[in-house]
Design a protein around this motif. Structure first.
Motif, PDB file in Angstrom:
ATOM      1  N   ASN B 229      29.906  56.785   7.370  1.00 48.37           N
ATOM      2  CA  ASN B 229      29.596  55.380   7.101  1.00 48.37           C
ATOM      3  C   ASN B 229      28.107  55.119   7.020  1.00 48.37           C
ATOM      4  N   THR B 230      27.336  55.914   7.763  1.00 46.01           N
ATOM      5  CA  THR B 230      25.909  55.621   7.863  1.00 46.01           C
ATOM      6  C   THR B 230      25.111  56.897   7.609  1.00 46.01           C
ATOM      7  N   PRO B 231      23.848  56.715   7.184  1.00 43.50           N
ATOM      8  CA  PRO B 231      23.009  57.903   6.973  1.00 43.50           C
ATOM      9  C   PRO B 231      22.898  58.751   8.227  1.00 43.50           C
ATOM     10  N   PHE B 232      22.913  58.077   9.405  1.00 39.78           N
ATOM     11  CA  PHE B 232      22.801  58.846  10.642  1.00 39.78           C
ATOM     12  C   PHE B 232      23.972  59.817  10.776  1.00 39.78           C
ATOM     13  N   VAL B 233      25.183  59.335  10.558  1.00 40.79           N
ATOM     14  CA  VAL B 233      26.374  60.171  10.697  1.00 40.79           C
ATOM     15  C   VAL B 233      26.314  61.319   9.695  1.00 40.79           C
ATOM     16  N   TYR B 234      25.949  60.974   8.450  1.00 47.50           N
ATOM     17  CA  TYR B 234      25.847  62.007   7.423  1.00 47.50           C
ATOM     18  C   TYR B 234      24.895  63.099   7.867  1.00 47.50           C
ATOM     19  N   ASN B 235      23.762  62.668   8.362  1.00 46.53           N
ATOM     20  CA  ASN B 235      22.728  63.611   8.752  1.00 46.53           C
ATOM     21  C   ASN B 235      23.100  64.422   9.988  1.00 46.53           C
ATOM     22  N   PHE B 236      23.756  63.749  10.947  1.00 49.47           N
ATOM     23  CA  PHE B 236      24.024  64.417  12.220  1.00 49.47           C
ATOM     24  C   PHE B 236      25.138  65.457  12.110  1.00 49.47           C
ATOM     25  N   LEU B 237      26.046  65.280  11.148  1.00 46.79           N
ATOM     26  CA  LEU B 237      27.208  66.162  11.075  1.00 46.79           C
ATOM     27  C   LEU B 237      26.978  67.417  10.237  1.00 46.79           C
ATOM     28  N   GLY B 238      25.786  67.603   9.710  1.00 48.01           N
ATOM     29  CA  GLY B 238      25.545  68.820   8.956  1.00 48.01           C
ATOM     30  C   GLY B 238      24.160  68.789   8.355  1.00 48.01           C
ATOM     31  N   SER B 239      23.761  69.898   7.708  1.00 51.05           N
ATOM     32  CA  SER B 239      22.439  69.892   7.082  1.00 51.05           C
ATOM     33  C   SER B 239      22.505  69.000   5.849  1.00 51.05           C
ATOM     34  N   VAL B 240      21.348  68.506   5.475  1.00 51.50           N
ATOM     35  CA  VAL B 240      21.344  67.524   4.408  1.00 51.50           C
ATOM     36  C   VAL B 240      20.035  67.594   3.625  1.00 51.50           C
ATOM     37  N   ASN B 241      20.122  67.296   2.298  1.00 50.84           N
ATOM     38  CA  ASN B 241      18.932  67.100   1.466  1.00 50.84           C
ATOM     39  C   ASN B 241      18.784  65.608   1.222  1.00 50.84           C
ATOM     40  N   TYR B 264      21.800  61.256  -0.413  1.00 47.91           N
ATOM     41  CA  TYR B 264      22.034  62.362   0.513  1.00 47.91           C
ATOM     42  C   TYR B 264      22.962  63.369  -0.158  1.00 47.91           C
ATOM     43  N   VAL B 265      22.635  64.630  -0.001  1.00 49.00           N
ATOM     44  CA  VAL B 265      23.554  65.638  -0.521  1.00 49.00           C
ATOM     45  C   VAL B 265      23.495  66.881   0.359  1.00 49.00           C
ATOM     46  N   ARG B 266      24.672  67.419   0.682  1.00 51.29           N
ATOM     47  CA  ARG B 266      24.725  68.601   1.546  1.00 51.29           C
ATOM     48  C   ARG B 266      24.350  69.851   0.740  1.00 51.29           C
ATOM     49  N   PRO B 267      23.719  70.825   1.383  1.00 48.11           N
ATOM     50  CA  PRO B 267      23.239  72.017   0.681  1.00 48.11           C
ATOM     51  C   PRO B 267      24.335  72.745  -0.093  1.00 48.11           C
ATOM     52  N   HIS B 268      25.582  72.732   0.419  1.00 49.16           N
ATOM     53  CA  HIS B 268      26.613  73.494  -0.288  1.00 49.16           C
ATOM     54  C   HIS B 268      27.168  72.701  -1.474  1.00 49.16           C
ATOM     55  N   VAL B 310      19.763  74.848  -0.657  1.00 47.68           N
ATOM     56  CA  VAL B 310      21.027  75.079  -1.351  1.00 47.68           C
ATOM     57  C   VAL B 310      21.770  76.190  -0.624  1.00 47.68           C
ATOM     58  N   GLU B 311      23.086  76.008  -0.457  1.00 45.56           N
ATOM     59  CA  GLU B 311      23.905  77.083   0.112  1.00 45.56           C
ATOM     60  C   GLU B 311      24.948  77.497  -0.919  1.00 45.56           C
ATOM     61  N   MET B 312      25.166  78.812  -1.022  1.00 43.27           N
ATOM     62  CA  MET B 312      26.188  79.293  -1.956  1.00 43.27           C
ATOM     63  C   MET B 312      26.867  80.512  -1.366  1.00 43.27           C
TER      64      MET B 312
END
Lengths: 304, 342
Positions: B229-241, B264-268, B310-312
């Motif tokens: 719901n929030t940028p904090f949650v997005y950021n706290f639950l995994g790595s982020v760009n 926000y976008v996750r590396p994978h 980036v993760e692959m």
């Protein structure tokens, strides 16, 4: 779950070995330092102690026993035991309660309380005695009221007990405060959450955790209670057979040139000191061993 | 037993540890309070336990107000981060403690206590160590004893404060699976505090993500991870760009210059290609490659100079044959736009 063998750190102590190599002194310096320390101890501790006993037995064992069995000497011993017997248990309770409050809780005026507990250490014993004379003496604040009700405190046993309590107050509390602070509250909280009452928590969890520190404090408190001279001297009035404690009795005998009798009673106090030292060392050793044991297991914790 | 915390606030001096927090925990669930240190998660747990009292708000157990009851009367099992085992008691005595201190009228007999403790020792697989002292146990063993001790009084609620926080990584993994199993067997309403998002997502039925004395989001691990719901949650639950960007015709897009919104976008969820795809992609130079581990981690610098992670998969990496200082095209597969940064 452990598949690795536990590594014992006992007997290894590599840190210690490195320390001696890196920070060690040459043999000459070491022996000189040790020699100075031993000489100092011999001069200021062992020699006086030896003299006390040699003087006490100067006229043989018969007079030694006789001077201890004098009615005045016996009464002094009895009074000393009585004063310590009352002061030590009271200070045990006060000390534990005060240390408990300071070690486990945050409250307004805490640092003031700590200062007050230390007061008897910083005030000269003579002044401590004088405080009681000024409070309870005939010319004192409460003196006239006490006299009207026929209560005598100064120049009587209650005054001696009060002065002893005051002078020995810090020993137990001082010993326990750092211990209780270091232990924190978690074990007590765990006990409460498990349904234990406050008293159950205290007797089953808190007290066993501080028992060695407590015993140590009590030993020191007792030694001081029996050996106290200054404060007791002021409030005692030196009435032979009635208000003389052992240290006061020694002084009187000495002033009357009854040297071997004085040293005989003094030898009892010296014996008390030696016994205190012995018990103190035992307690320290026991406590340290317990600590080392838990530390050793803490070190292995990472492996299992 | 269900737990309900309503409008809980708590201050320590000037610091607001909890700011009007409400949380409902249904009966039988295993809920994680997840957040960084100082987010108020432990304070909330201690208030539920009755070890701490809120400045305002109410705590209900099964709808019944327990706000002013002490820990002793709430019948909760509490497991401390540093175990808080009674150090002068053996494992057996530790576990039996809660039963032995009961008033005589409701205290089980010696035989009953013995049976109960042995049942629990079986559960925590420490039957042969009942005579040991806590100092003679490993961290993982101590924590299991602490758990057994809490369960011995048959609490209606089990509360765990960073239960695996002071254990090393391997033991931690093992113990949290075991906790999950245990919960599936016993089905006691449980709340545990953690700062480890992996732990929270793996063990719990639901996660409450906390930040600065407030709950940011409550939901199943799937929900909070995939639909933060929030940028904090997005950021706290995994790595982020984190990029500048905004919604362009309902489609999120990355922009080079500041727009006031953030993407926000996750590396994978970033894909690397050799050729531009004609759509939303950007140029980047590869700066560092770490191929140790299940995923290959690539660090790159975007054409406008922002670092990109980036993760692959190893497979994909083998196909691409990437090298340092090579220029590639990065295609975002899934973007999330928030109006503010964390």
């Amino acid at each position: 779950m452990a598949t690795t063998l536990p590594l014992s750190t006992r007997g290894l102590l590599p840190a210690q070995r490195v320390a001696t190599a890196a920070t060690g002194e040459s043999a000459v310096v070491r022996w000189v330092l040790i020699g100075v320390a031993v000489l100092f101890l011999a001069l200021f501790i062992f020699l006086p102690l030896a003299i006390v006993f040699s003087q006490a037995f100067a006229k043989g064992i018969g007079p030694y026993w006789a001077s201890l069995r004098q009615p005045d000497a016996l009464s002094a011993i009895r009074l000393t035991l009585l004063a310590a017997g009352i002061a030590v248990p009271l200070n045990l309770v006060f000390g534990v309660a005060a240390a408990w409050a300071i070690g486990k809780f945050e409250f307004f005026g805490k640092s003031l309380l700590i200062t007050l507990i230390d007061l008897p250490f910083s005030v000269s014993p003579v002044v401590s005695g004088l405080i009681y004379v000024l409070l309870f003496g005939l010319q004192g604040v409460l003196g006239p009221w006490l006299a009207r009700h026929n209560l005598q405190i100064i120049f009587a046993v209650p005054g001696i007990v009060l002065a002893t309590i005051f002078v020995t107050f810090p020993f137990v509390a001082r010993e326990l405060i750092p211990l209780l602070q270091a232990q924190g509250q978690e074990e007590e909280e765990a006990a409460l959450a498990l349904g234990a009452s406050g008293w159950q928590t205290f007797f089953r969890v808190s007290l066993p955790n501080i028992k060695w520190g407590l015993l140590y404090g009590v030993i020191l408190c007792n030694a001081r209670a029996m050996g106290e001279f200054g404060a007791v001297s002021v409030v005692s009035g030196h009435i032979r057979g009635r208000t003389n404690t052992m240290p006061l009795h020694v002084e009187i005998l000495y002033n009357e040139y009854q040297f071997s009798a004085a040293f005989a009673v003094a030898s009892l106090l010296a014996l008390l000191a030696l016994a205190t030292l012995l018990v103190k060392t035992l307690v320290e050793w026991r406590a340290r061993r317990q600590l080392a044991e838990s530390a050793r297991w803490d070190g292995e914790e990472q492996i299992a | 037993m269900s737990i309900e915390a309503k409008n809980i606030s708590k201050k320590f001096g000037q610091f607001a540890a909890l700011d009007n927090v409400s949380l409902t925990i249904p009966s039988g669930e295993l809920v994680a309070l997840l957040g960084p240190s100082g987010s108020g998660k432990t304070t909330l747990l201690r208030i539920i336990a009755g070890l701490e009292f809120a400045d305002s708000g109410t705590i209900l157990f099964d709808g019944e107000d327990t706000t002013h009851r002490t820990a002793r009367d709430r019948r909760v099992g509490f497991v401390f981060q540093h175990y808080a085992l009674f150090r002068h008691m053996t494992v057996f005595e530790n576990i039996a403690f809660g039963l032995k201190v009961r008033p005589r009228s409701v205290r089980p007999s010696k035989e009953q206590i013995h049976a109960k403790v042995h049942e629990l020792l079986g559960l925590i697989q420490l039957k042969n160590l009942s005579g040991r002292y806590p100092s003679q146990l490993s961290g993982g063993q101590r924590q299991r004893v602490a758990l057994a001790r809490a369960l011995a009084v048959e609490p209606s609620v089990l509360l765990l404060d960073e239960p695996f926080g002071s254990l090393d990584a391997k033991v931690r993994l093992e113990l949290r699976r075991w906790l999950r199993q245990l919960h599936d067997e016993v089905h006691i309403t449980s709340v545990f505090v953690t700062h480890d998002q992996e732990e929270a997502l793996e063990v719990s039925d639901r996660v409450a993500v906390m930040n600065e004395g407030r709950i940011e989001q409550v939901g199943s691990p799937d929900e909070v991870y995939h639909h933060p719901n929030t940028p904090f949650v997005y950021n706290f639950l995994g790595s982020v760009n984190l990029f500048h960007g905004r919604m362009d015709d309902e489609i999120p897009a990355i922009h080079e210059a500041a727009t006031g919104d953030f993407v926000y976008v996750r590396p994978h969820l970033l894909e690397i290609q050799r050729q531009p795809n004609g759509g939303s992609n950007f140029r980047a130079v590869i700066k560092h490659i770490n191929s140790a581990g299940p995923l290959v981690k690539v660090e790159a610098l975007s054409e406008w100079g922002a670092p990109v992670q980036v993760e692959m998969s190893q497979e994909k990496f083998q196909d691409l044959q990437l090298a340092k200082e090579e220029t590639v095209f990065i295609i975002p597969k899934e973007l999330k736009v928030f109006h503010k940064a964390i």
